[in-house]
Design an enzyme around this catalytic site. Structure first.
Site, mmCIF file in Angstrom:
data_model
loop_
_atom_site.group_PDB
_atom_site.id
_atom_site.type_symbol
_atom_site.label_atom_id
_atom_site.label_comp_id
_atom_site.label_asym_id
_atom_site.label_seq_id
_atom_site.Cartn_x
_atom_site.Cartn_y
_atom_site.Cartn_z
ATOM 1 N N GLU A 143 0.838 -1.204 0.000
ATOM 2 C CA GLU A 143 0.000 0.000 0.000
ATOM 3 C C GLU A 143 0.875 1.258 0.000
ATOM 4 O O GLU A 143 1.537 1.542 1.005
ATOM 5 C CB GLU A 143 -0.892 0.016 1.240
ATOM 6 C CG GLU A 143 -1.801 1.234 1.295
ATOM 7 C CD GLU A 143 -2.618 1.317 2.572
ATOM 8 O OE1 GLU A 143 -2.152 0.812 3.613
ATOM 9 O OE2 GLU A 143 -3.700 1.906 2.522
ATOM 10 N N GLU A 193 -11.730 2.995 4.894
ATOM 11 C CA GLU A 193 -10.811 3.144 6.026
ATOM 12 C C GLU A 193 -10.933 4.604 6.451
ATOM 13 O O GLU A 193 -10.258 5.480 5.910
ATOM 14 C CB GLU A 193 -9.385 2.806 5.583
ATOM 15 C CG GLU A 193 -8.407 2.849 6.728
ATOM 16 C CD GLU A 193 -6.980 2.666 6.250
ATOM 17 O OE1 GLU A 193 -6.246 1.896 6.873
ATOM 18 O OE2 GLU A 193 -6.597 3.300 5.247
#
Ligand code: LER
Ligand code: MN
Length: 278
Positions: free
Chosen positions: A153, A247
């Site tokens: 990520e 998120e």
């Protein structure tokens, strides 16, 4: 595309960027009630999850665990792959290997996020990359036989100074050269680091394993200024059909934010699907 929500246990640190902090099985029930498809578990240790009980909650609700994330291993315990001390690298790999074995129980992926680490003062990016790649290779040796994907990520420069944009993420995924290692774009970081959502997603289209979503301010989608109509269209154009997982911060309140995210994402994906040429 399916929609997930990132959650953590009740005692998770503030540096776990999740909207719900609760008993993990209760998080599954709360996500099911809101209409999510899956629950991403943000963990510090694999042992936080009661596997049989979690499987019962998933079977009862029809939800999935699409991803285990590991940012707290870095933020709380300072274990990471680029660390100069091999004992610290071993501990980081060991913690992720446990999460890989846990993920295999659920058919989940593992996000290696901030556990990638940083480039320390006086060291070169290449030295960090070499340590990182050796650790990812060891994790891939555990993940591949279990059929678990590892996610890389890109994270913005204000959190780490290594692998910040999608081009850097894609390059390291390619250098890893393991079929289980995939890219995980996160809209919040892309908004800071990538010049163009379309260009970044299109360049990475064959390597994307999972996507994190939040608005520009890390609130629920729709409560900031990201161009979500364009982003839904891009995801549809590149034929992305994996999870998009919210998120987001628990603001103004956890349940209100979680409800806004699923409402907004479902409506946006439906509208993009309607526009898609048959
Ligand atoms: C994690 O998914 C993330 O996006 C980072 O900002 C913190 O780990
Ligand atoms: Mn993220």
């Amino acid at each position: 595309m399916k929609i997930g929500l990132a959650v953590a246990a009740a005692d998770a640190l503030p540096s776990a960027f999740v909207v719900l902090r609760d008993d993990l099985c209760r998080c599954v029930d709360r996500c099911a009630a809101l209409g999510y498809d899956g629950v991403e578990l943000a963990l510090r240790y694999a042992g936080e999850v009661d596997v049989p009980e979690m499987k019962r909650r998933l079977a009862a609700t029809g939800l999935e665990v699409p991803c285990i994330s590991s940012g707290q291993v870095f933020a709380a315990d300072h274990l990471y792959f680029t660390h100069p001390d091999p004992a610290v690298r071993d501990a980081a790999v060991g913690r992720i290997a446990d999460m890989i074995r846990l993920a295999a129980e659920f058919g989940a992926k593992v996000n290696t996020g901030r556990v990638r680490g940083i480039v320390r003062e006086g060291e070169t990016v290449e030295a960090a990359a070499e340590r990182y790649l050796a650790c990812i290779g060891r994790c891939a040796d555990v993940a591949e036989p279990l059929g678990v994907e590892l996610l890389v990520e890109p994270v913005n420069r204000y959190e780490v100074n290594f692998i910040n944009d999608c081009a850097e993420g894609l390059e390291i995924v390619k250098r890893a050269g393991r079929r289980c290692v995939k890219l995980m774009p996160d809209l919040f970081h892309m908004n800071i680091e990538d010049a163009s959502f379309r260009q970044a997603f299109e360049a990475a289209r064959d390597y994307i394993g999972y996507v994190h979503v939040a608005d520009s301010n890390r609130l629920a989608p729709g409560w900031g200024h990201l161009p979500f109509d364009e982003i839904f269209q891009i995801l549809s154009d590149i034929r992305y059909d994996g999870y998009i997982t919210a998120e987001i911060l628990p603001k103004p309140a956890p349940d209100a934010a979680a409800a806004q995210a699923i409402r907004f994402l479902r409506a946006g994906l439906a509208a993009a699907a309607d526009l898609r040429p048959g």
